[in-house]
Design an enzyme around this catalytic site. Structure first.
Site, PDB file in Angstrom:
ATOM      1  N   HIS A   1      -6.779  -5.947  -2.049  1.00 46.40           N
ATOM      2  CA  HIS A   1      -5.727  -4.965  -1.278  1.00 46.40           C
ATOM      3  C   HIS A   1      -4.719  -5.827  -0.398  1.00 46.40           C
ATOM      4  O   HIS A   1      -4.628  -5.820   0.781  1.00 46.40           O
ATOM      5  CB  HIS A   1      -6.183  -3.955  -0.464  1.00 46.40           C
ATOM      6  CG  HIS A   1      -5.056  -2.693  -0.404  1.00 46.40           C
ATOM      7  ND1 HIS A   1      -4.716  -1.843  -1.330  1.00 46.40           N
ATOM      8  CD2 HIS A   1      -4.719  -2.200   0.726  1.00 46.40           C
ATOM      9  CE1 HIS A   1      -3.841  -1.160  -1.009  1.00 46.40           C
ATOM     10  NE2 HIS A   1      -4.159  -0.981   0.380  1.00 46.40           N
TER      11      HIS A   1
ATOM     12  N   ASP B   1      -8.652  -4.869  -6.342  1.00 47.04           N
ATOM     13  CA  ASP B   1      -8.291  -4.006  -4.987  1.00 47.04           C
ATOM     14  C   ASP B   1      -9.104  -2.601  -5.428  1.00 47.04           C
ATOM     15  O   ASP B   1      -9.013  -2.239  -6.540  1.00 47.04           O
ATOM     16  CB  ASP B   1      -6.631  -3.797  -5.205  1.00 47.04           C
ATOM     17  CG  ASP B   1      -6.265  -2.780  -4.191  1.00 47.04           C
ATOM     18  OD1 ASP B   1      -7.040  -2.175  -3.447  1.00 47.04           O
ATOM     19  OD2 ASP B   1      -5.089  -2.831  -3.651  1.00 47.04           O
TER      20      ASP B   1
ATOM     21  N   SER C   1       0.806  -1.179   0.003  1.00 44.57           N
ATOM     22  CA  SER C   1       0.127   0.053   0.252  1.00 44.57           C
ATOM     23  C   SER C   1       0.862   1.115  -0.053  1.00 44.57           C
ATOM     24  O   SER C   1       1.693   1.558  -0.963  1.00 44.57           O
ATOM     25  CB  SER C   1      -0.816  -0.073   1.202  1.00 44.57           C
ATOM     26  OG  SER C   1      -1.818   0.925   1.132  1.00 44.57           O
TER      27      SER C   1
END
Length: 594
Positions: A548, A516, A431
């Site tokens: 994600h 995602d 991320s």
């Protein structure tokens, strides 16, 4: 990854849920003491549904309590005074915002309880009535307003507003009906726990604070709402107690815990005579015990979270202090199996970035340490938990600014301390940590031998243009923190690694989930394809049934295996022979694109 139950005596362990694909990662009890609640999404799309299953009846089937296509369930509230119902926020009416629904556990009936008046991103209830009486609104100027109402039929009114740069929010209503507990950084550097009068929003008492870090966990009496303890975590967990009997229990538990372990209260019976406690360690799996709080203080062992790990020796995690180039103190965590002489270093960058790393057993850190690497995790500026100035020192400092400098300075610290081999450093993260990996390879290419980017954005403008609708109220806040990439094209190009691919000199491994909803597949595609077209070494693995990060064990094992080989090739650490596990869905867009 399914939920199991057993009696205290043990020997009757049985699986309750029947998930055979993604696994169940979020589960908890309803207040009726028989229903297990859990959340599950579809392929990583984060549109979680809330499911219920009778844990007392073998063979029971799970029920979807929020059967709303394309919607997400969150903000679930249970109440011991109303064990047959719960509150849950769902964005069914409007995908951009969440209304609060009341659910009857027995029938599964959903009833709209509170319609979102606009901009509410989180809800709270009052315990005695179990009415929705609090909401927090993110305003267009990125200030936050706490709204309250006297009861479910009354109008909403503003209780407190926190301008951008201040942190705060309501914790709970007090039992007298005239006050609430609230966290606030107004007039101080870190958040304090305060008592606020509901009639006019005035602070009547500052209950607890710490000069170095924000308030953490807050323990209150279930009925009187009196504050019993507040935890703080600068580097390790510490507590301030307001209940002497509670302090004596924690003192006794800390004496019984393994060396260096942190004690947590997981749950307790209504009469508080029996507790479930955990001992969290840095060098082994967490232990869970029953504690006889109402009797002789005896411990009864329940289980160890991952008993297979008991056969292995793990490395300790040290909390360290690092000085950034401008003198700012950073808290970091160092894990290494070998403490003599420099070794290759893996700098693991946390996501968020408005989050933080904590001390404790970290599977990735232990894995890398076992393979011969020193592992450093750093709470760089912009991380949460260290006060408002520390948080906002990260504003507009992505990529080429001081947030990334903190990571560079941490590598230098590790080299200067004789921990890291300067010629063999990897930057690794997911991320925001994936973004920091891309930024590290583009903006400080001389520093890193290789990088591993998991679901990291490569272009900040396209990232923000594709966020889920329910993130809408937060978008202006993100622009204030990151910088106005909408209006300032040059700034976006300055901080987005995609525009600096030519500077990358080190090999890169990219992992991405096709579903995602936060960092879309295009973020990985565009930088992987650009690197490949320019002849820069890059490996790109895409999982079509992930979002994600990796939820399915075969996919997690698959990407970890590929990462281990990648690090062994470029840093020289140990690796096991790798065979892709059965059930993995890895695809390779660089091999299949036309």
């Amino acid at each position: 990854l399914n939920a199991w139950v057993r009696s205290v005596a043990g020997g009757d362990d049985r699986v309750v849920t029947k998930d055979s694909y993604r696994g169940i990662r979020q589960f908890f009890w309803a207040e009726d003491s028989k229903t297990l609640l859990y959340l599950q999404d579809d392929g990583g799309d984060e549109n979680f549904h809330l499911f219920a299953i009778d844990a007392t009846t073998p063979g029971a089937e799970a029920r979807d309590l929020t059967p709303c296509p394309g919607a997400k369930a969150q903000n679930i509230i249970t109440n011991k005074r109303f064990p047959g119902e719960l509150l849950v926020a769902i964005n069914e009416r409007d995908k951009a915002q969440f209304d609060m629904y009341r659910c009857d556990l027995a029938t599964g009936k959903l009833t709209l309880d509170t319609e979102n008046p606009g901009g509410v991103v989180g809800w709270g209830s009052e315990d005695e009535s179990f009415e929705v009486r609090e909401g927090i609104v993110v305003n267009p100027d990125s200030s936050k307003t706490v709204k309250v109402r006297a009861d479910k039929t009354s109008d909403w009114r503003d209780l407190a507003t926190f301008p951008y740069g201040e942190e705060g929010g309501m914790v709970d209503f007090t039992a007298d009906g005239e006050h609430c507990l609230m966290l606030s950084s107004v007039g101080r550097e870190t958040t304090a726990l305060t008592k606020v009068r509901l009639a006019d929003g005035e602070t009547t008492e500052v209950i607890a604070s710490n000069d170095k870090c924000d308030c953490g966990g807050i323990m209150t009496d279930d009925d009187t709402k009196e504050v019993r303890a507040v935890s703080f975590n600068y580097a390790r967990t510490e507590r301030t107690f307001f209940d002497e009997s509670l302090k004596k229990h924690f003192d006794a538990l800390e004496a019984l815990a393994p060396p260096r372990a942190e004690v947590s209260l997981v749950s307790k019976t209504r009469d508080e005579k029996t507790w479930v406690v955990s001992f969290r360690r840095d060098d082994g799996p967490a232990e869970y015990h029953l504690y006889d709080a109402g009797g002789d203080g005896a411990l009864t062992k329940l289980f160890v979270s991952q008993p297979a790990l008991l056969d292995y020796e793990f490395a300790p995690m040290e909390d360290v202090r690092i000085r950034a180039r401008d003198g700012l103190e950073l808290v970091g965590y160092l894990t290494r199996a070998k403490a003599e002489g420099p070794t290759p270093l893996v700098l693991v960058v946390h996501g968020g970035p408005w989050a933080r790393d904590f001390w404790g057993f970290n599977s990735a850190a232990q894995w890398f340490a076992n393979r011969g690497y020193a592992v450093l995790q750093v709470n760089f500026r912009g991380s949460t938990g260290y006060g408002k100035s520390f948080l906002h020192k990260g504003d507009k400092e992505w990529g080429v600014g001081s947030m990334q400098h903190d990571l560079s300075d941490s590598v230098k610290w590790a080299v200067d301390q004789g921990i890291a081999d300067p010629e063999n450093v990897c930057i690794y993260g997911g991320s925001y940590g994936g973004y920091a990996t891309l930024a590290g390879l583009t903006f400080t290419p001389e520093l890193y031998k290789c990088g591993v980017d998991i679901v990291g954005p490569s272009n900040i403008k396209t990232l923000l243009d594709s966020i889920p609708p329910y993130w809408g109220p937060l978008r202006n806040d993100m622009l204030k923190k990151i910088g106005d990439v909408d209006e300032d094209t040059a700034f976006n190009e300055k901080i987005s690694p995609l525009y600096h691919v030519d500077k990358i000199a080190a090999p890169l491994l990219i992992g991405q989930g096709a579903n995602d909803p936060r960092v879309k597949q295009a973020e990985a595609d565009q930088i992987a394809f650009s690197m490949a077209d320019k002849g820069i070494p890059v490996e790109y693995v895409l999982y079509p049934d992930e979002g994600h990060g990796w939820a399915r064990p075969p996919n997690r094992i698959d990407f970890n295996g590929r990462t281990e080989l990648f690090l062994a090739e470029h840093l020289g650490g140990r690796s096991e022979p790798f065979t892709p596990p059965e059930g993995n869905t890895a695809t390779f867009p660089l091999e299949t694109r036309k």
